[in-house]
Design a protein around this motif. Structure first.
Motif, PDB file in Angstrom:
ATOM      1  N   SER A 282      21.884  54.947  53.332  1.00  0.00           N
ATOM      2  CA  SER A 282      22.649  55.583  52.521  1.00  0.00           C
ATOM      3  C   SER A 282      23.951  54.563  52.236  1.00  0.00           C
ATOM      4  O   SER A 282      24.502  54.880  50.946  1.00  0.00           O
TER       5      SER A 282
ATOM      6  N   HIS B 232      13.009  59.736  44.803  1.00  0.00           N
ATOM      7  CA  HIS B 232      14.328  60.022  45.769  1.00  0.00           C
ATOM      8  C   HIS B 232      15.454  60.513  44.777  1.00  0.00           C
ATOM      9  O   HIS B 232      16.614  60.050  44.647  1.00  0.00           O
TER      10      HIS B 232
ATOM     11  N   ILE C 267      23.014  52.643  48.938  1.00  0.00           N
ATOM     12  CA  ILE C 267      22.768  53.508  47.613  1.00  0.00           C
ATOM     13  C   ILE C 267      23.800  53.417  46.706  1.00  0.00           C
ATOM     14  O   ILE C 267      24.935  53.498  47.240  1.00  0.00           O
TER      15      ILE C 267
ATOM     16  N   LEU D 255      21.460  60.532  46.941  1.00  0.00           N
ATOM     17  CA  LEU D 255      22.161  60.535  48.255  1.00  0.00           C
ATOM     18  C   LEU D 255      21.285  61.615  49.135  1.00  0.00           C
ATOM     19  O   LEU D 255      20.797  61.613  50.353  1.00  0.00           O
TER      20      LEU D 255
ATOM     21  N   THR E 191      15.656  50.354  49.004  1.00  0.00           N
ATOM     22  CA  THR E 191      17.121  50.081  48.945  1.00  0.00           C
ATOM     23  C   THR E 191      17.678  48.715  49.823  1.00  0.00           C
ATOM     24  O   THR E 191      17.606  48.895  51.061  1.00  0.00           O
TER      25      THR E 191
ATOM     26  N   ARG F 244      17.488  60.801  49.900  1.00  0.00           N
ATOM     27  CA  ARG F 244      17.332  59.074  50.202  1.00  0.00           C
ATOM     28  C   ARG F 244      16.263  58.830  51.184  1.00  0.00           C
ATOM     29  O   ARG F 244      15.802  57.792  51.368  1.00  0.00           O
TER      30      ARG F 244
ATOM     31  N   GLY G 141      14.611  51.634  44.677  1.00  0.00           N
ATOM     32  CA  GLY G 141      16.205  52.046  45.027  1.00  0.00           C
ATOM     33  C   GLY G 141      16.832  50.493  44.304  1.00  0.00           C
ATOM     34  O   GLY G 141      16.180  49.793  43.924  1.00  0.00           O
TER      35      GLY G 141
ATOM     36  N   HIS H 152      16.102  55.561  53.271  1.00  0.00           N
ATOM     37  CA  HIS H 152      16.615  54.631  52.743  1.00  0.00           C
ATOM     38  C   HIS H 152      18.247  54.467  53.307  1.00  0.00           C
ATOM     39  O   HIS H 152      18.818  55.707  53.689  1.00  0.00           O
TER      40      HIS H 152
END
Length: 386
Positions: A144, A196, A147, A136, A100, A139, A131, A142
């Motif tokens: 947040s 995810h 996202i 969330l 992400t 995640r 991503g 990753h």
């Protein structure tokens, strides 16, 4: 040896990706396999003794290597470093993975991949975008803040990139991207992988009916299987046409859970191995940065300060060894899960890895099944023998 030479490699055992050959000779010409023979040795031949020859491994999820994490700052040289690092570790075909990030960073990496494809970077299969269209609540490591929902501009970006890359895998959460969008992506030749995600069984199955055909690191960062709600895990195991990567380090997934998943998975889709390695692969690093977070490398795992797993400290060869050592399958089964099965998940109908006309990318194992030598196009690029 030059790439245009003819060379023969004799070993006690050779697995070509489909069949075992005893006392076999692999014949290489112009960097490609030109034949397999079990007849008398013909000079010149490199006698490998009691060693075993296996096809070069394949990884559809590696975030970095050689001290480089694939991100918006990666250069063309950095991308080559990632690919070449994994090659020296026995993984001769990789799908570098971008986690992400921002649209600008994604554009940059897609441009890198397009150039690598045009230039024919050896071992580069394409790109995996993990991503930013994720849940969330699932995640993992990753960011947040990055996202976000998938927009029309994201779809167009992916469609354009697919025309410039051999393969694109996109990991997304089924509950955040509607089936009609998944169908559009798959029509463009993009492999959609669910991950995810906190999707219900029904949401996941709707995504699979729309064309999603893969799942990212099975069991990790996804809704689990329960007695009344099978979740994404249950949907993956139940959907015949879906394949799933799994991180076989016995940290991300318990060996008993892996054993149950293999027994439960409906075919022709299959469970295949991935490394989910980070920048530390091929280095002696004990820690590194992921954005603003420090990732600690200890006891075979990569973790944030709160203990969250952040990728894996694993190579594909180690995953193959683990698969065999914990009794999940024989060596040929493990190799298939690290070669032909991931390639089939990308859409290759008959991914036969050591066959006439294909690149002579292979690894040599000692009698104790340790990695000894790695060959790309018939030329040794890494040697581990003492």
């Amino acid at each position: 040896m030059k790439a245009d030479d003819i060379c023969r490699f004799r070993s006690a055992r050779l697995f070509d990706g489909r069949t075992w050959h005893e006392q076999a000779t692999l014949v290489v010409s112009n960097g490609r396999v030109s034949g397999l023979s079990s007849g008398p040795v013909v000079a010149p031949t490199l006698d490998l003794g009691d060693c075993t020859i296996l096809p070069g491994l394949v990884d559809l999820q590696c975030n970095g290597g050689g001290g480089i994490l694939l991100d918006g700052d990666t250069t063309d040289v950095g991308l080559k470093t990632i690919v070449d690092t994994h090659a020296r570790l026995g993984t001769l075909h990789v799908l570098p993975t971008l986690i992400t990030t921002t649209p600008a960073a994604t554009d940059h990496v897609l441009s890198l991949g397009a150039r690598a494809t045009r230039l024919g970077l050896a071992g580069f299969l394409g790109l995996h975008l993990e991503g930013p269209h994720l849940s969330l609540s699932r995640r993992g490591a990753h960011d947040s803040r990055l996202i976000r929902p998938m927009q029309e501009a994201d779809i167009v970006r992916l469609e354009r990139a697919r025309s410039e890359l051999d393969h694109i895998v996109v990991t997304l959460a089924a509950e955040t991207v509607p089936p009609e969008t998944i169908a559009r992506l798959t029509r463009a030749g993009i492999v959609v992988s669910l991950g995810h995600s906190d999707a219900t069984y029904e949401q996941a199955m709707a995504a699979f009916r729309a064309g999603a055909s893969m799942a990212t690191h099975l069991f990790n960062a996804m809704s689990q299987m329960g007695n009344r709600e099978p979740g994404l895990v249950g949907a993956v195991l139940d959907a015949p046409g879906v394949s799933a990567g799994i991180i076989a380090d016995t940290i991300h997934v318990h060996r008993a859970t892996m054993r149950a998943a293999v027994a439960a998975k409906r075919g022709p889709g299959a469970i295949f191995l991935v490394s989910d390695s980070m920048a530390q692969a091929g280095t002696d690093w004990t820690s590194f940065l992921l954005g603003d977070d420090i990732i600690e490398r200890r006891q075979g795992a990569l973790r944030l300060a709160d203990g969250t797993l952040a990728g894996a400290d694993l190579t594909m060869f180690s995953a193959v060894r683990n698969w065999v050592d914990i009794g999940l399958g024989a060596i040929e089964d493990a190799v298939a899960r690290a070669t032909s099965l991931p390639l089939r998940a990308l859409g290759h109908e008959d991914p036969h890895r050591l066959a006439e006309g294909l690149p002579a990318d292979f690894i040599v194992l000692t009698p104790d099944m340790e990695l000894e030598t790695v060959y790309r196009s018939g030329i040794a690029i890494a040697e581990y023998s003492s």
